[in-house]
Structure formats: C-alpha cells, structure tokens
Write an enzyme that holds these catalytic residues in place. Structure first.
Site, PDB file in Angstrom:
ATOM      1  N   LYS A  82      -4.318  -9.115   1.402  1.00 15.30           N
ATOM      2  CA  LYS A  82      -4.068  -9.328   2.826  1.00 15.30           C
ATOM      3  C   LYS A  82      -4.628 -10.673   3.273  1.00 15.30           C
ATOM      4  O   LYS A  82      -5.672 -11.124   2.764  1.00 15.30           O
ATOM      5  CB  LYS A  82      -4.712  -8.196   3.640  1.00 15.30           C
ATOM      6  CG  LYS A  82      -4.120  -6.836   3.340  1.00 15.30           C
ATOM      7  CD  LYS A  82      -2.631  -6.783   3.642  1.00 15.30           C
ATOM      8  CE  LYS A  82      -2.030  -5.428   3.314  1.00 15.30           C
ATOM      9  NZ  LYS A  82      -0.582  -5.394   3.581  1.00 15.30           N
ATOM     10  N   HIS A 103       8.804  -2.000   0.187  1.00 13.94           N
ATOM     11  CA  HIS A 103       7.465  -1.662   0.660  1.00 13.94           C
ATOM     12  C   HIS A 103       7.180  -0.201   0.311  1.00 13.94           C
ATOM     13  O   HIS A 103       8.074   0.634   0.332  1.00 13.94           O
ATOM     14  CB  HIS A 103       7.411  -1.859   2.176  1.00 13.94           C
ATOM     15  CG  HIS A 103       6.315  -1.092   2.848  1.00 13.94           C
ATOM     16  ND1 HIS A 103       6.452   0.206   3.288  1.00 13.94           N
ATOM     17  CD2 HIS A 103       5.039  -1.452   3.139  1.00 13.94           C
ATOM     18  CE1 HIS A 103       5.317   0.599   3.839  1.00 13.94           C
ATOM     19  NE2 HIS A 103       4.448  -0.374   3.761  1.00 13.94           N
TER      20      HIS A 103
HETATM   21 MG    MG Z   1       3.584  -5.815   3.868  1.00 11.60          MG
END
Ligand code: MG
Length: 391
Positions: free
Chosen positions: A183, A321
């Site tokens: 992230k 995803h």
């Molecule tokens: Mg993502």
C-alpha cells in the site's frame, strides 16, 4: 432443479489493518448458500459463495429484495433450457427485477454472492472444480500449469516500521511468491517511497513490486507519486485517484510510463467501457482488476472481458481484485493474467485452501468440487453453521 432455500450470514473479516483509505477491522462479508431439491451424498445440493472482500456484507439487500424475488419466481424461468440446471444469468436477471439501471453500488456485491453460488452449485453438480465448469461454459480450456499469483500485503499496521514490512515481504518470498503488492498513500511521500524501496530490495527488483493507493490521491498527489515512482520500474501503480475520474486517469497514463492498474471499483461492463473510451488506457500495458464478486458475478464479469477484448486489451492483463478461492477458479477457468493472494490476511475468506499448491510464483487450484470453500480452515466452519440454518 429447483431452489428450495437461500440463506445469508454476515461474517466478520479478521484483521486490524489499513490501506490509505479504509480500516478493515469492522468489515464483513456476505456468505450465501443456495439450496436446491437435487440430492447429492445424502443431502441437498447446495451452492456456496461470498461477495468478495472490501464492500461489506449485503444482508439487507439480499433478504429484503433479492432472495424473495428468487423464491417467488417461476422455477422454470431460472433454468437453462438446454441443461435443465440453474442458469447464472437467469438467476442474476431475477435478482435485478424492478431495479433501475445504473448506479452500481452495494447491490452489485449482493447479487454477485448469489450468482457465484450458482456457479459453485453447477460445478458440484458436475463433480468437478469450478474452473473446469467455468472454462467449459465460456468455450475455453482451463489453465493447467498453475496460475500466476502475487501476494497482496504491505498494509499499514499499528506500530508499523520498515523492518516489519521487510519481514512480512521476506515471508512471502520464502513461501514461493515472486511478486508482491504494498500500500501507498497512507504516509507522506518520502516515507512511502522508502517503503517501496525496501520492498524492491527484498524482492530483488521493481518488476516484482506493485503499489496500491486505493484511489486516495487528488490530482497533484497522484502526479507527484507518478513522478517519484516512475524510475523504479514497478510492476504497476494501482488506483492512484478516484476510480470514476476517467479524465484524471487519462492524464496519469500520459504522465506515468509504467503500467497503471484499476477496475476493482467498477461494477458494470458499461463502467469498463467508459474507462476504455475515456481513461487513456494503454492496451499494451495497463492492468484491469474488476472483481466478479463485487460486480454482479461472473455473468457481468464475462461481459467486461468482452469489452476489454473489443478494445484490443488482452485478457492476460486481467488480474481480478480479491485474493481468494473464487477468483482463483475464475482466473484459471477464463485464462486471465493472474490472481491476488492475501496470505494470512482477511481470514477466513482471504488466501487459499491447503489443497492449493504454491510454487515459484504459481498457485495450483485443488480438485475439490466447486470453489472448494468448505476445505478452507475457518471458512469451512462458517459454511457448516450456515448450512444448519437451511431446512
Ligand atoms: Mg486495490
């Protein structure tokens, strides 16, 4: 084949982890069972699925609108006339009765859980893994040499540090992953870049590291990160900005030379068509991450693939995803680019079952009938509890 009952339960995701936008500590997922009058192994043949990860359980929409529509429908209207078995497309159409078009929000995830449970049911009826049933339904041969997989981790943890991140990613490499995702956007840019550089060091090159901003950035931030990341040769730069801001997406594709990934928050083929028409997508590199479990199921996902291919984007650029068994079977069945994995994260839904083998960046699905969700530790217990509620 007749539907005799449908049940849903909201199951909490386990994990106090955070991306740049969302903390998952209070997230839930809808686990759904579709029971039929077909007998198998002494009990009713029942399909099981869930609505992927990241959009909360949708019990209200399911119990108040979609499940009553299905139970009230003419049973024959839900069947594929050529097989006499439930048709995922017809089931989806029934769940959407009296729903206006457009505005694809939470109902897309609600409908997907039911539609995907029908695919599990069909595969169990065929006594084969879901990827075989899916491949046959779309005129393909399933991938047999393993499915490329990447470890999606690198979340922001309480008391986080670069050493903690290095240890986490080293663990993925030791388990056989060759590509990871971390992230970005949850810290100031210099500290995020230090995280990315640490990841590159552990994995051994930028082409094994993807980064995900989860749609956090405004224009200036997205462009600043694009400039900072451009020289690192990353696998991809994911969801820099709002997923529906196609004009900004186009601007970013003109500024960032590497692959940009998006799509996990597009829930209809019309949205994907607009991304392709207006988002500046580069057919030779960009990555598409639509997730059947968030977008009305596999019926709609297949339409999205058709739209991609009509614009010369190869299905090998589709990396859905959602790192779980359902998407593993979809990727293997449809011959997509690869899938995500959440090793040790987002239990009991994330990750794969013990009969799935991981080696050298490839995951091999197990051979249990359907999606094989019952074999996943923790999830199997939730399914057993749900089945007890069925008549
Ligand atoms: Mg993502």
């Amino acid at each position: 084949m007749r539907i005799t009952d449908i049940r849903e339960v909201a199951v909490p995701l386990r994990g106090d982890i955070t991306n740049s936008v969302v903390n998952f500590a209070e997230h839930t997922v809808s686990l759904v069972a579709v029971q039929t009058d077909v007998r198998r192994d002494g009990g009713p043949l029942t399909g099981i699925a869930f609505n992927s990860i990241g959009r909360h359980a949708q019990g209200g929409i399911l119990r108040e609108r979609m499940i009553p529509r299905l139970l009230a429908a003419d049973p024959d209207a839900l069947l594929d006339p050529s097989t006499g078995l439930l048709s995922p497309a017809r089931v989806l159409g029934c769940t959407m009765r009296d729903e206006k078009p457009g505005g694809h929000g939470d109902r897309a995830a609600a409908a997907s859980a039911v539609e995907l449970a029908v695919w599990d049911l069909l595969a169990k009826h065929n006594d084969e893994p879901a990827h075989a049933t899916i491949a046959r339904a779309f005129g393909r041969r399933p991938m047999t040499g393993g499915v490329p997989v990447y470890a999606a981790g690198g979340y922001y943890h309480p008391d986080d540090s670069l050493d903690r991140l290095r240890d986490e990613l080293t663990g993925y490499a030791d388990r056989g992953y060759r590509t990871v995702k971390i992230k970005i956007g949850g810290m100031p840019l210099p500290e995020d870049v230090a995280r990315v550089e640490a990841a590159i060091e552990v994995i051994g090159g930028g082409d094994g590291v993807a980064v995900d901003a989860n749609g956090r950035f405004d224009r200036d931030q997205a462009l600043a990160y694009a400039a900072a990341l451009a020289g690192l040769g990353l696998r991809w730069y994911e969801e820099p900005a709002d997923p529906l801001d196609y004009a900004l997406h186009k601007e970013l594709t003109e500024a960032y030379p590497g692959a940009i990934a998006t799509g996990e928050n597009l829930f209809s083929f019309q949205d994907v068509r607009n991304l392709l028409a207006y988002g500046g997508v580069r057919p030779d590199r960009d990555i598409f991450q639509m997730d059947a479990g968030l977008s009305y199921g596999l019926t709609e996902y297949a339409r999205m693939l058709d739209v991609m291919e009509s614009r010369d984007v190869d299905r090998s650029q589709a990396f859905p995803h959602g790192g779980h068994l359902i998407n593993l079977h979809i990727v293997a069945g449809l011959g997509l680019g690869g899938c995500e994995s959440y090793p040790g994260v987002f239990e009991p839904f994330g990750g794969y079952s013990p009969d799935c083998r991981l080696s050298d960046g490839l995951v091999h699905p197990g051979q249990a009938p359907g999606f094989g969700l019952e074999a996943k530790p923790g999830l199997g217990d939730e399914i057993a509890n749900l089945l007890k509620e069925l008549g």
